[in-house]
Design an enzyme around this catalytic site. Structure first.
Site, PDB file in Angstrom:
ATOM      1  N   ILE A  66     -27.795  56.644  21.427  1.00 39.49           N
ATOM      2  CA  ILE A  66     -26.606  56.913  20.593  1.00 39.49           C
ATOM      3  C   ILE A  66     -26.507  58.407  20.292  1.00 39.49           C
ATOM      4  CG2 ILE A  66     -26.551  54.652  19.456  1.00 39.49           C
ATOM      5  CD1 ILE A  66     -27.707  56.132  16.955  1.00 39.49           C
ATOM      6  N   ASP A  67     -27.626  59.135  20.446  1.00 43.34           N
ATOM      7  CA  ASP A  67     -27.603  60.558  20.089  1.00 43.34           C
ATOM      8  C   ASP A  67     -26.836  61.403  21.086  1.00 43.34           C
ATOM      9  OD1 ASP A  67     -30.908  61.029  18.543  1.00 43.34           O
ATOM     10  OD2 ASP A  67     -29.249  59.656  18.149  1.00 43.34           O
TER      11      ASP A  67
ATOM     12  N   ILE B 155     -25.316  51.873  12.390  1.00 44.47           N
ATOM     13  CA  ILE B 155     -24.353  52.434  13.363  1.00 44.47           C
ATOM     14  C   ILE B 155     -24.769  52.157  14.796  1.00 44.47           C
ATOM     15  CG2 ILE B 155     -23.716  54.259  11.751  1.00 44.47           C
ATOM     16  CD1 ILE B 155     -25.069  56.249  13.665  1.00 44.47           C
TER      17      ILE B 155
HETATM   18  N1  LIG Z   1     -42.805  61.738  27.690  1.00 38.71           N
HETATM   19  C1  LIG Z   1     -42.914  60.474  28.140  1.00 38.71           C
HETATM   20  N2  LIG Z   1     -43.520  60.211  29.311  1.00 38.71           N
HETATM   21  C2  LIG Z   1     -43.598  58.952  29.779  1.00 38.71           C
HETATM   22  N3  LIG Z   1     -43.093  57.877  29.155  1.00 38.71           N
HETATM   23  C3  LIG Z   1     -42.475  58.094  27.982  1.00 38.71           C
HETATM   24  C4  LIG Z   1     -42.342  59.387  27.406  1.00 38.71           C
HETATM   25  N4  LIG Z   1     -41.677  59.272  26.219  1.00 38.71           N
HETATM   26  C5  LIG Z   1     -41.397  57.965  26.074  1.00 38.71           C
HETATM   27  N5  LIG Z   1     -41.872  57.248  27.121  1.00 38.71           N
HETATM   28  C6  LIG Z   1     -41.704  55.824  27.351  1.00 38.71           C
HETATM   29  O1  LIG Z   1     -40.344  55.493  27.154  1.00 38.71           O
HETATM   30  C7  LIG Z   1     -40.225  54.545  26.098  1.00 38.71           C
HETATM   31  C8  LIG Z   1     -39.020  54.897  25.243  1.00 38.71           C
HETATM   32  O2  LIG Z   1     -39.132  56.238  24.762  1.00 38.71           O
HETATM   33  P1  LIG Z   1     -38.578  56.580  23.300  1.00 38.71           P
HETATM   34  O3  LIG Z   1     -39.186  55.646  22.330  1.00 38.71           O
HETATM   35  O4  LIG Z   1     -38.755  58.045  23.076  1.00 38.71           O
HETATM   36  O5  LIG Z   1     -37.033  56.202  23.323  1.00 38.71           O
HETATM   37  P2  LIG Z   1     -35.920  56.754  24.319  1.00 38.71           P
HETATM   38  O6  LIG Z   1     -36.032  56.084  25.635  1.00 38.71           O
HETATM   39  O7  LIG Z   1     -35.947  58.245  24.294  1.00 38.71           O
HETATM   40  O8  LIG Z   1     -34.592  56.193  23.664  1.00 38.71           O
HETATM   41  P3  LIG Z   1     -33.828  56.765  22.344  1.00 38.71           P
HETATM   42  O9  LIG Z   1     -33.865  58.266  22.431  1.00 38.71           O
HETATM   43  O10 LIG Z   1     -32.454  56.205  22.466  1.00 38.71           O
HETATM   44  O11 LIG Z   1     -34.557  56.249  21.161  1.00 38.71           O
HETATM   45  C9  LIG Z   1     -41.519  54.627  25.334  1.00 38.71           C
HETATM   46  O12 LIG Z   1     -41.824  53.360  24.786  1.00 38.71           O
HETATM   47  C10 LIG Z   1     -42.513  54.984  26.417  1.00 38.71           C
HETATM   48  O13 LIG Z   1     -42.898  53.807  27.115  1.00 38.71           O
HETATM   49  O1  LIG Z   2     -35.637  53.431  16.048  1.00 32.93           O
HETATM   50  P1  LIG Z   2     -36.456  54.356  15.259  1.00 32.93           P
HETATM   51  O2  LIG Z   2     -37.869  54.449  15.774  1.00 32.93           O
HETATM   52  O3  LIG Z   2     -36.358  54.153  13.790  1.00 32.93           O
HETATM   53  O4  LIG Z   2     -35.883  55.827  15.560  1.00 32.93           O
HETATM   54  C1  LIG Z   2     -34.642  56.228  15.034  1.00 32.93           C
HETATM   55  C2  LIG Z   2     -34.114  57.243  16.005  1.00 32.93           C
HETATM   56  O5  LIG Z   2     -33.649  56.597  17.180  1.00 32.93           O
HETATM   57  C3  LIG Z   2     -32.323  57.071  17.465  1.00 32.93           C
HETATM   58  O6  LIG Z   2     -31.429  56.112  17.018  1.00 32.93           O
HETATM   59  C4  LIG Z   2     -32.122  57.297  18.930  1.00 32.93           C
HETATM   60  O7  LIG Z   2     -33.118  58.131  19.404  1.00 32.93           O
HETATM   61  C5  LIG Z   2     -32.172  58.355  16.657  1.00 32.93           C
HETATM   62  O8  LIG Z   2     -30.816  58.640  16.359  1.00 32.93           O
HETATM   63  C6  LIG Z   2     -32.948  58.036  15.426  1.00 32.93           C
HETATM   64  O9  LIG Z   2     -33.428  59.207  14.777  1.00 32.93           O
END
Ligand SMILES: Nc1ncnc2c1ncn2[C@@H]1O[C@H](COP(=O)(O)OP(=O)(O)OP(=O)(O)O)[C@@H](O)[C@H]1O
Ligand SMILES: O=P(O)(O)OC[C@H]1O[C@](O)(CO)[C@@H](O)[C@@H]1O
Ligand SMILES: [Mg+2]
Length: 469
Positions: free
Chosen positions: A210-211, A369
């Protein structure tokens, strides 16, 4: 980073020898304003000056491979077992993407086996690899009518080789990763481990967050639905604040490092006087500080509406020792300090000291949201992303994210999608719109040059010009 054509080429598993079931559909299609034919490419740049600066011939210009159905495909659909995993924070449209993937694989490509891995990449670890969901059109028929993801999601790190073992053991040769920057990082590591083992497994990313903090995509899916929901809370706070003498309305919105939700939601309602985002620093104290501007707003207008992204002002919190320095979530994402709390406390104290009687109305919609269903726009967007993700996988693309770029669906190499974070550009037109909408760029009548405002929303003083917002 200067991008060259080769930086934008995606990896192919091999030659496409199988007839595509969609071959007739695309047989004689040519590139038009509404279609990009197979083999054509979509330019990275879209202005004359940007193209001119490259000084290249058209075939040398950095461009993305077009997404879409091919005449020939790499995999024999009868031999495909697909896997789907959703990871990271929730986002409107996750279920729409899952539904679209299952429908396209089943109906158009006649793929017989689709496994849903539960709770993010945790579902690909040895402990959970057998606890999968068999996904069929019947199972997913109505899932888009609820927010979230039927597969569940998670944060935290998993071992790439252990997850590749899971793919091999479960016979998965096409994996769809629906995730944000973290998920795309994981997909990149998975694809590298697959390549190192010489395995014939395609990894396709459908970027999600969503960001809207992922680059090389017009907007990430679910972002529109999320900011539309956020805008409703801005309306509520605006009504509350305007109904109270010295009303202070504050909405804190998600957006860990990128302030797109705060910007778009503020513009959608056009009710914010001050918008604070992570990309534009601000000061609390001083003549030009936030507190003085809030006071001027309240004295001039009787109330003020402030929209603050949760990632804004972390430096201000750090100066006050209010940050858990270095604290992260299970995925390594920085844990934020509560800028909303600091604003409530400091604004109330400042206005009281200034002889006003502030009434603070504070809303932090937080998860409200992102747990909503996709709006009509995002539902269509998710479905089309899913269709194009399936086309890419069946054509043997891998380590590839499917996105919309300049309104065309294209293939982006995974390393590019994780190369940097998409942020609001303080010198860009979006932030300029926010400044215009909050009265931050009213041209000074005396011809003074406007400073680059740190905080839009200085009270509009018609005629006398305004200190930049
Ligand atoms: N730097 C990394 N290298 C490898 N795997 C990663 C890394 N960061 C995150 N992951 C993997 O991706 C999954 C999701 O990452 P994260 O929790 O940061 O959310 P995201 O995919 O960035 O989504 P959002 O930003 O929408 O929350 C983690 O559970 C992990 O398994
Ligand atoms: O789902 P969590 O671990 O509470 O993280 C919240 C974060 O995830 C997001 O919804 C997407 O990365 C951010 O906007 C927010 O800061
Ligand atoms: Mg992320």
């Amino acid at each position: 980073m200067t991008l060259h054509l080769d930086d934008l080429r995606v990896r192919h598993l091999g030659e496409c020898r199988h007839d595509s079931p969609l071959a007739d559909l695309v047989a004689d299609k040519k590139t038009s304003p509404h279609y990009v034919s197979e083999g054509d490419r979509v330019l990275l740049d879209d202005t004359v000056s940007m193209l001119d600066r490259r000084g290249m011939t058209p075939d040398q210009l950095p461009s993305f491979e077009a997404a879409g159905p091919r005449r020939k495909i790499y995999f024999d659909p009868a031999e495909v077992t697909a896997g789907i995993v959703t990871c990271g924070g929730l986002c409107p449209g996750l279920n729409d993407v899952i539904r679209g993937l299952v429908q396209e694989l089943t109906v158009q490509y006649d793929v017989k086996r689709i496994l849903g891995f539960r709770n993010g990449f945790r579902g690909l670890t040895a402990q959970h690899r057998h606890d999968t969901v068999d996904l069929t059109p019947d199972v997913v028929r109505d899932i888009h009518n609820s927010g979230g993801t039927i597969l569940g999601s998670s944060r935290g790190g998993q071992d790439a080789d252990e997850m590749v073992d899971t793919l091999v053991l479960r016979g998965v040769n096409v994996l769809f990763v629906v995730g944000g920057d973290g998920g795309m990082n994981a997909a990149t590591n998975l694809a590298a481990a697959i390549r190192a083992r010489g395995l014939d497994i395609a990894v396709i990313g459908v970027p999600k967050t969503i960001d809207n903090d992922l680059p090389y995509t017009d907007q990430s899916f679910g972002f529109q639905s999320a900011f539309a929901q956020a805008a409703n809370f801005i309306s509520s706070v605006s009504i509350e604040a305007s109904a109270s003498p010295d009303g202070i309305g504050i909405v804190k919105l998600m957006g860990r490092h990128s302030g797109f939700i705060a910007c778009y939601a503020s513009l959608a309602r056009n009710a914010a006087d001050i918008v604070l985002i992570p990309e534009v620093p601000f000061r609390l104290e001083g003549e030009d500080g936030l507190l003085a501007r809030v006071e001027r707003h309240v004295r001039d207008k009787g109330f003020v509406v402030i929209v603050v992204a949760e990632g804004a002002g972390q430096d201000v919190l750090a100066e006050r020792g209010l940050l858990q320095g270095g604290a992260t979530d299970a995925s390594g994402n920085a844990k934020l300090g509560d800028i909303g709390l600091l604003l409530r406390e400091t604004i109330s104290a400042h206005l009281t000291e200034a002889g006003l009687s502030p009434t603070v109305r504070y809303i932090d919609p937080s998860y409200a949201i992102r747990s909503v269903t996709a709006n009509a726009y995002d539902s269509v967007y998710c479905l089309r992303l899913a269709h194009n993700a399936v086309h890419a996988a069946m054509a043997g693309r891998t380590e590839t994210a499917v996105v919309r770029w300049r309104r065309r669906f294209v293939h982006v190499p995974m390393p590019l999608i994780i190369s940097h974070r998409n942020e609001v550009d303080p010198d860009g037109d979006l932030w300029m719109s926010v400044q215009e909408a909050t009265g931050g760029l009213v041209a000074p009548s005396d011809g003074r040059k406007l400073d680059r405002p740190g905080i839009p929303g200085a009270p509009r003083q018609r005629g006398a010009g305004v200190v930049a917002g």
